[in-house]
Design an enzyme around this catalytic site. Structure first.
Site, mmCIF file in Angstrom:
data_model
loop_
_atom_site.group_PDB
_atom_site.id
_atom_site.type_symbol
_atom_site.label_atom_id
_atom_site.label_comp_id
_atom_site.label_asym_id
_atom_site.label_seq_id
_atom_site.Cartn_x
_atom_site.Cartn_y
_atom_site.Cartn_z
ATOM 1 N N ASP A 506 -23.700 -10.413 -2.323
ATOM 2 C CA ASP A 506 -24.933 -10.775 -1.630
ATOM 3 C C ASP A 506 -25.671 -9.480 -1.311
ATOM 4 O O ASP A 506 -25.064 -8.409 -1.215
ATOM 5 C CB ASP A 506 -24.599 -11.538 -0.346
ATOM 6 N N THR A 508 -28.659 -8.924 1.299
ATOM 7 C CA THR A 508 -29.014 -8.653 2.688
ATOM 8 C C THR A 508 -27.801 -8.751 3.603
ATOM 9 O O THR A 508 -27.133 -9.789 3.661
ATOM 10 C CB THR A 508 -30.101 -9.638 3.169
ATOM 11 N N ASP A 701 -21.874 -12.121 3.741
ATOM 12 C CA ASP A 701 -21.737 -11.961 5.192
ATOM 13 C C ASP A 701 -22.380 -13.071 5.999
ATOM 14 O O ASP A 701 -22.137 -13.183 7.201
ATOM 15 C CB ASP A 701 -22.370 -10.623 5.623
#
Length: 808
Positions: A506, A508, A701
């Site tokens: 991922d 961001t 996250d």
């Protein structure tokens, strides 16, 4: 008041007057039990096909093991229970574990208890972790089950674990010291008997030396070797034969035959019985040392947890045990002390050393409203904090619990080794009997020679090496990973991670920090950079927006600190305004905001469309422009190059705009980038790769990453990620350094290589050793030495993982 009738427990036999727990058997018979522990033990013994145990007239009430469980009540154990969603978890310290067969037995029996969702037991530390439904089973029942199996359970604590380890070591040292001293004396008598055998010896002297040898050998076998007999009897009762049974059979057979030979005037083998016990005790001591060395990573975590805290009360400051701290309590943490629990600073300001929690080497300034994790060090000044969680649920203890669970996790290779070990011991015993009969009847050898060959087969066979091959490596890998800031959730994770050939990241909050950083400052209208930075720092200090924090930090790094600001105003989504100490009005915000305030921003200032621009004006004139982008996380480029060098395909998947994702991908060296992806699209991308037969590592996250994390072969999150991401993560990286993912991958591959080496050695050793023993080329003493060396070699080979380093 009516009197309750007196009952007799169908399992333990004690008489009692409280309400009985009744159960009917298949034949319609009624059985009464004093507690659910006895009822569970009765069912286990009957299910194991050992129901005739209750028909024996000589069976005794198990008062010793029962007392271990009766020390505790459900109220006592409630303080050690941790909530885990709809389930609860409790860690139990189990004494008496001597080999991997004990672990197998305990896990199998505990898993049969209704309401147990998962059970794992760490051979290294003797810690059983149970996840259970509190509506179906009480923790006290686990204590009864463990006690009835002949082990001693206690609620786990780091202090209790250390005491138990010292007690185990001291007991082994005492038994080994006794065995070594007496065996040395015995060898003097044995040499005299050997000399007499070849050169002649009087019958009276021979009998004298044999009886003295009997006197010296008996304490070695029955005192020093007593733990082997306990383990052997336990394995027979539960139909789970293990290494202790082989050792006990070897030592007892050699001792028993020697007694018979002494009485009948034949040659005795007392030294074989004594040396079997002595050499195996040497191996146990060395193995214990290796296990403690491999546990050093998790031990250091527990050692970092303070045992005392200073409670702030109306009457002053009161030192208390950290277990007594409850959420909401106010605590005083002095300079140089560690924060005892996860807490919130409510008074004061200090610098905090977070190296234990995040790996960050420099102390960080923290003030009121900042959350601090347990184990961090207060460097600068005393602060008052409010406890957020009990000690058992603090960050440090949660990390330690994850490591313990990882050490107890079983890769598929270990499940294979467990299955082999299950039939290996009975097969070896049967082979020993067959060889003994064959050499006695077919070859015409003496009873003593045939028996020695059989004992050599029993002793050379080493299921322990197979049983240790996987858990020893997993233990060392998990412990070393923890010390490097890598938390693995299970031994099976190591196996899956080593097979990964595709990694998805991922963007961001994972590859990037999720926070903006200034990359460029342009000045206009003749204003110098120093004037612009001072004005921006003064105004932006009043705002709490992440962009404001980034500009303030950028100015601070260049030596500009905020000054007093007057008439501060904020326009959400537009910008902010204020007045400097010398009266100049300052505006900071978007180009549209400045135009609305009458400031001309017609200066040509093209910039990268993926960067955010913040304009600043002083006294109505455009003074400067800050360009900000989401900053790369530490180690982002290194992890990509490291995984690519290992032959792994790496891709970026993000919900951000494609142009932004492409820019980040180019910056870190990723050739495949997918932007504007929804959580469902990330999930489908993972499944698509898996349908192609590829093992996928997903690193994320946020909440939007949770479906993909759950579906991936291995999932990875960073400490500080969302709760749902951490719940779905197989690997957790502390400190935010992405390059540790490469280290985790390298450790997993090294661990699988060590496991294969261990298993290969265990099988080759038995394939070579057993035929040698069958031909009579190995005596029982040499067989015992070889068995001990085999187990020790596996443990030492696994310990090589403790030298693994992080090269990020």
């Amino acid at each position: 008041m009516s009197m309750l009738a007196e009952h007799s427990c169908s399992h333990c036999g004690i008489s009692f007057r409280w309400k009985a727990i009744s159960s009917a058997d298949g034949d319609g018979g009624q059985h009464r039990f004093c507690c659910r522990g006895c009822q569970g033990a009765y069912r286990m013994i009957c299910d194991a096909g050992l129901g005739t145990f209750y028909q024996r007239s000589d069976r005794e009430t198990p008062t010793v093991t029962e007392s271990a469980a009766s020390e505790y009540t459900d109220l006592d154990l409630s303080h050690h229970i941790v909530s885990d969603g709809d389930f609860c978890r409790i860690d139990i310290l189990v004494s008496g574990i001597t080999c991997p067969s004990c672990v197998w037995l305990l896990e199998r029996m505990l898993a049969r208890v209704p309401g147990v969702e998962h059970v794992s037991l760490s051979y290294s530390g003797g810690i059983a972790s149970l996840r259970f439904d509190p509506a179906l089973v009480a923790p006290l029942e686990f204590f009864h089950v463990i006690s009835h199996l002949g082990y001693s359970p206690r609620p786990y604590s780091a202090d209790q674990s250390e005491k138990e380890a010292r007690r185990e070591r001291d007991d082994l040292l005492l038994r080994f010291g006794t065995a070594l001293f007496l065996t040395m004396q015995l060898m003097a008598y044995s040499y005299a008997l050997y000399a007499g055998y070849f050169q002649g010896i009087g019958g009276a002297m021979k009998h004298f030396l044999q009886y003295v040898s009997l006197l010296v050998t008996t304490p070695v076998v029955f005192y020093s070797g007593w733990p082997f007999f306990v383990g052997a009897w336990r394995s027979l009762k539960t139909s789970a034969p293990g290494m202790d049974l082989l050792i006990a059979m070897g030592a007892l057979s050699a001792w028993g035959y020697s007694v018979w030979a002494t009485v009948t005037g034949r040659e005795s083998y007392y030294e074989s019985a004594a040396m079997i016990v002595t050499f195996v005790l040497v191996g146990r001591l060395l193995e214990l040392s290796v296990r403690r060395r491999a546990m050093s990573g998790i031990s250091s975590l527990y050692a970092s947890a303070p045992q005392r805290a200073t409670l702030v009360t109306d009457s002053g400051h009161c030192p208390v045990d950290v277990e007594a701290v409850r959420p909401g309590n106010l605590l005083l943490v002095r300079q140089g002390e560690r924060f005892p629990v996860d807490c919130l600073i409510v008074e004061g300001e200090t610098e905090v050393d977070q190296s234990l929690a995040t790996g960050e080497s420099r102390p960080v300034l923290m003030g009121i409203g900042t959350e601090v994790r347990s184990g961090c060090v207060n460097v600068a000044a005393p602060v008052t904090v409010q406890a957020l969680r009990p000690a058992g649920q603090s960050y440090l203890m949660r990390v330690a619990a994850l490591v313990q669970m990882a050490q107890a996790g079983k890769p598929e290779l270990q499940q294979l080794a467990d299955r082999v070990s299950g039939w290996f011991v009975p097969a070896v015993i049967l082979l020993g009997v067959v060889v003994c009969v064959w050499r006695l009847l077919y070859l015409g050898e003496s009873v003593g020679a045939a028996l020695m060959s059989a004992l050599s087969i029993i002793l050379i066979a080493c299921p322990c090496a197979m049983g240790l091959a996987v858990p020893a490596a997993v233990l060392a890998a998990c412990s070393r990973s923890a010390s490097l800031g890598i938390i693995l959730r299970g031994g099976d994770v190591i196996e899956r991670l080593a097979s990964v050939r595709c990694a998805l990241f991922d963007k961001t909050g994972t590859v990037t920090c999720g926070l903006p950083g200034v990359i460029q400052l342009n000045t206009y209208s003749g204003y110098s950079e120093s004037i612009v930075l001072q004005a921006a720092a003064t105004l932006e200090e009043q705002a709490s927006h992440p962009i404001a924090r980034a500009i303030v930090n950028y100015a601070a790094e260049r030596g500009y600190q905020p000054e007093p600001c007057h008439d501060f105003r904020s326009t959400p989504g537009r910008g902010i305004s204020g007045q400097l100490p010398h009266g100049d009005k300052v505006l900071c915000g978007s180009e549209q905001f400045l135009q609305e305030q009458g400031v001309s921003s017609s200066v040509d200032h093209p910039h990268d469309s993926v960067a955010s621009a913040v304009l600043i004006s002083i006294s109505g004139r455009l003074a400067g422009r800050f360009l900000l982008v989401d900053q790369l996380r530490k180690g982002a480029a290194e992890v990509i190059s490291g995984l690519a060098a290992a032959g792994m395909d790496v891709a970026l998947v993000s919900g951000d705009h494609q142009i932004t994702v492409d820019r980040i991908a180019a910056e870190i060296g990723v050739s495949s980038a997918h932007g504007s992806m929804t959580p469902d699209e990330k999930l489908n991308h993972v499944r698509k790769l898996q349908l192609q037969g590829r093992q996928v590592l997903m690193v994320g996250d946020g909440v939007n990453d949770a479906p993909a994390l759950a579906a991936a072969t291995v999932s990875c999150s960073l400490s500080g990620s969302s709760d749902i991401a951490l719940e779905n993560a197989d690997v957790i990286i502390t400190g935010g350094d992405l390059s540790r993912i490469t280290t985790a991958y390298r450790i997993s591959q090294a661990t699988m290589n060590i496991i294969r080496q261990n298993l290969a050695w265990a099988f080759v050793y038995n394939i070579i050793g057993i035929p040698l023993a069958m031909t009579g080329m190995l005596t029982p003493v040499y067989a015992a030495v070889a068995m001990t060396a085999s187990s020790l070699l596996v443990s030492l080979n696994s310990l090589r993982l403790m030298r693994f380093t992080h090269n990020g």
